[in-house]
Enzyme design. Structure first.
Site, PDB file in Angstrom:
ATOM      1  N   ASP A  20      25.943  32.616 -25.374  1.00  0.00           N
ATOM      2  CA  ASP A  20      26.971  33.332 -24.611  1.00  0.00           C
ATOM      3  C   ASP A  20      26.487  34.628 -23.975  1.00  0.00           C
ATOM      4  OD1 ASP A  20      28.381  31.244 -25.613  1.00  0.00           O
ATOM      5  OD2 ASP A  20      29.913  32.421 -26.616  1.00  0.00           O
ATOM      6  N   ALA A 117      30.990  37.580 -33.546  1.00  0.00           N
ATOM      7  CA  ALA A 117      31.603  36.254 -33.432  1.00  0.00           C
ATOM      8  C   ALA A 117      30.553  35.176 -33.198  1.00  0.00           C
ATOM      9  CB  ALA A 117      32.659  36.258 -32.330  1.00  0.00           C
ATOM     10  N   CYS A 118      30.250  34.894 -31.935  1.00  0.00           N
ATOM     11  CA  CYS A 118      29.410  33.740 -31.617  1.00  0.00           C
ATOM     12  C   CYS A 118      28.021  33.819 -32.252  1.00  0.00           C
ATOM     13  CB  CYS A 118      29.304  33.581 -30.109  1.00  0.00           C
ATOM     14  SG  CYS A 118      30.916  33.311 -29.333  1.00  0.00           S
ATOM     15  N   VAL A 119      27.451  35.021 -32.349  1.00  0.00           N
ATOM     16  CA  VAL A 119      26.150  35.160 -33.004  1.00  0.00           C
ATOM     17  C   VAL A 119      26.285  34.886 -34.498  1.00  0.00           C
ATOM     18  CG1 VAL A 119      24.270  36.743 -33.561  1.00  0.00           C
ATOM     19  CG2 VAL A 119      25.287  36.777 -31.275  1.00  0.00           C
TER      20      VAL A 119
END
Length: 210
Positions: A20, A117-119
């Site tokens: 992302d 979040a995404c990490v």
């Protein structure tokens, strides 16, 4: 500490995930200057290309909020086509996860947005699957400095290894007599490593060994 922690990174063992790295998410980053973050991510992307690391770029919400992979990063990753997904967790997207596992590499290097979040989700899930994971802290961005730090601490407590983009480059190069990667690695340092890069350029231009 596992045995893997005692061995330096080798290009043949590593795969790099960009999660992302999109402008819509970068707008919210406050843990690091956005231009510094972009510089670091581009340097890491160039490092991956220099050392022949497989690269998986995974994006989310490209049409509704986050936008595409940032152009400067895309330009540094010729031939890499981002995998778009719906889940915040890369590891819960079958196509993204399978692309990583298909490389056969068990040392996963991660850069992404947002750290909280995404990490974190991808790193914790990859660790649970048995991969050895390195989080490039200065090539990740969090909503706040505190949130970024807490996320890194949680990942480290779970077994991830925090690192920086310059350590990745220097660890993969290790010996400046490795001529096949010398010129490109040095060019990355000179372009992206601040004072260290200035010093290398100075040494090249001003110091003439007898």
């Amino acid at each position: 500490m596992t045995d893997g922690a005692l061995h330096l990174l080798e290009p043949k063992d590593c795969v790099l995930l960009f999660a992302d790295q999109q402008a819509g998410l970068a707008f919210g980053v406050e843990s690091i200057g956005r231009q510094v973050l972009l510089n670091n991510v581009v340097a890491l992307a160039k490092t991956a290309m220099t050392f022949g690391l497989p690269v998986i770029a995974s994006t989310s919400a490209t049409k509704v909020y986050s936008g595409p992979l940032m152009p400067a990063i895309s330009a540094a990753l010729p031939g890499v086509v981002p995998i778009d997904r719906r889940s915040m967790n890369v590891w819960e997207d079958d196509k993204s996860r399978e692309a990583i596992l298909a490389t056969g590499r068990r040392r996963l290097i991660v850069s992404g947005l947002l750290t909280e979040a995404c990490v974190s989700f991808a790193v914790l899930s990859a660790l649970a699957e048995g991969l050895e994971v390195y989080v490039v802290g200065d090539a990740c961005g969090g909503l706040t400095a505190v949130g970024h730090d807490l996320a890194l601490r949680r990942m480290e407590a779970a077994g991830a290894r925090p690192t920086s983009w310059i350590q990745i480059l220097l660890e993969l190069q290790r010996d400046w007599t490795r001529h096949e990667t010398y010129d490109r690695a040095r060019a990355i340092v000179e372009a992206h490593a601040g004072g260290y890069g200035i010093g290398l350029a100075y040494a090249r231009d001003m110091i003439h060994p007898t």
